[in-house]
Design a protein around this motif. Structure first.
Motif, PDB file in Angstrom:
ATOM      1  N   UNK A   3      29.583  -7.358   4.641  1.00 24.56           N
ATOM      2  CA  UNK A   3      30.828  -8.099   4.454  1.00 24.56           C
ATOM      3  C   UNK A   3      31.071  -8.910   5.720  1.00 24.56           C
ATOM      4  N   UNK A   4      31.151 -10.225   5.601  1.00 22.18           N
ATOM      5  CA  UNK A   4      31.402 -11.038   6.789  1.00 22.18           C
ATOM      6  C   UNK A   4      32.768 -10.722   7.388  1.00 22.18           C
ATOM      7  N   UNK A   5      32.841 -10.803   8.692  1.00 20.48           N
ATOM      8  CA  UNK A   5      34.070 -10.493   9.406  1.00 20.48           C
ATOM      9  C   UNK A   5      35.195 -11.453   9.014  1.00 20.48           C
ATOM     10  N   UNK A   6      34.870 -12.695   8.761  1.00 24.85           N
ATOM     11  CA  UNK A   6      35.890 -13.684   8.379  1.00 24.85           C
ATOM     12  C   UNK A   6      36.531 -13.325   7.039  1.00 24.85           C
ATOM     13  N   UNK A   7      35.755 -12.812   6.101  1.00 26.68           N
ATOM     14  CA  UNK A   7      36.333 -12.441   4.809  1.00 26.68           C
ATOM     15  C   UNK A   7      37.264 -11.239   4.946  1.00 26.68           C
ATOM     16  N   UNK A   8      36.931 -10.289   5.825  1.00 27.61           N
ATOM     17  CA  UNK A   8      37.814  -9.149   6.079  1.00 27.61           C
ATOM     18  C   UNK A   8      39.109  -9.641   6.716  1.00 27.61           C
ATOM     19  N   UNK A   9      38.990 -10.551   7.660  1.00 26.91           N
ATOM     20  CA  UNK A   9      40.175 -11.109   8.315  1.00 26.91           C
ATOM     21  C   UNK A   9      41.059 -11.854   7.314  1.00 26.91           C
ATOM     22  N   UNK A  10      40.463 -12.654   6.443  1.00 28.37           N
ATOM     23  CA  UNK A  10      41.236 -13.380   5.431  1.00 28.37           C
ATOM     24  C   UNK A  10      41.931 -12.419   4.473  1.00 28.37           C
ATOM     25  N   UNK A  11      41.246 -11.349   4.082  1.00 35.58           N
ATOM     26  CA  UNK A  11      41.864 -10.336   3.223  1.00 35.58           C
ATOM     27  C   UNK A  11      43.049  -9.696   3.929  1.00 35.58           C
ATOM     28  N   UNK A  12      42.874  -9.352   5.192  1.00 37.98           N
ATOM     29  CA  UNK A  12      43.944  -8.714   5.963  1.00 37.98           C
ATOM     30  C   UNK A  12      45.150  -9.641   6.100  1.00 37.98           C
ATOM     31  N   UNK A  13      44.930 -10.899   6.431  1.00 34.92           N
ATOM     32  CA  UNK A  13      46.052 -11.841   6.595  1.00 34.92           C
ATOM     33  C   UNK A  13      46.765 -12.058   5.263  1.00 34.92           C
ATOM     34  N   UNK A  14      46.030 -12.096   4.157  1.00 37.85           N
ATOM     35  CA  UNK A  14      46.662 -12.221   2.853  1.00 37.85           C
ATOM     36  C   UNK A  14      47.480 -10.993   2.502  1.00 37.85           C
ATOM     37  N   UNK A  15      46.996  -9.843   2.884  1.00 35.52           N
ATOM     38  CA  UNK A  15      47.706  -8.594   2.621  1.00 35.52           C
ATOM     39  C   UNK A  15      48.992  -8.513   3.434  1.00 35.52           C
TER      40      UNK A  15
END
Length: 104
Positions: A3-15
């Motif tokens: 899982x790319x780090x950017x996708x985890x970050x985007x998920x977190x910011x959306x959450x």
């Protein structure tokens, strides 16, 4: 599973945009700090402090975001009340706001 780090970050910011989840993150971070259970024990020289610094940064970011949003909301309410009272106290003339731009 990569899982790319950017996708985890985007998920977190959306959450976090949901205020309910923001409070859960703040509460979870505070509980982590008072809990004796730690991801990386603090007696390890550098690794032990990295997780604490990361979570402290997370906590400060979320709390400051809440404070800034609350301040902006209150400031907007005060400005709206001032604008309404100013309109009521003056005549019915229209006011135009103009941004000044320097021309060279």
């Amino acid at each position: 599973m990569k899982v790319p780090l950017q996708s985890v970050y985007n998920w977190y910011r959306g959450l976090i945009r949901n205020p309910k989840y923001r409070w859960w993150v703040i509460l979870g971070t505070l509980l982590y700090f008072v809990s004796p259970i730690d991801i990386a024990p603090d007696f390890l020289p550098i690794v032990g402090q990295i997780d604490d610094v990361f979570l402290l940064t997370l906590l400060v970011t979320e709390v400051s975001g809440l404070l800034i949003e609350g301040f902006k909301a209150r400031k907007g309410q005060v400005e709206a009340q001032v604008a309404n009272t100013a309109e009521d106290s003056t005549s019915s003339s229209a006011t135009v706001d103009v941004d000044a731009v320097s021309v060279k």
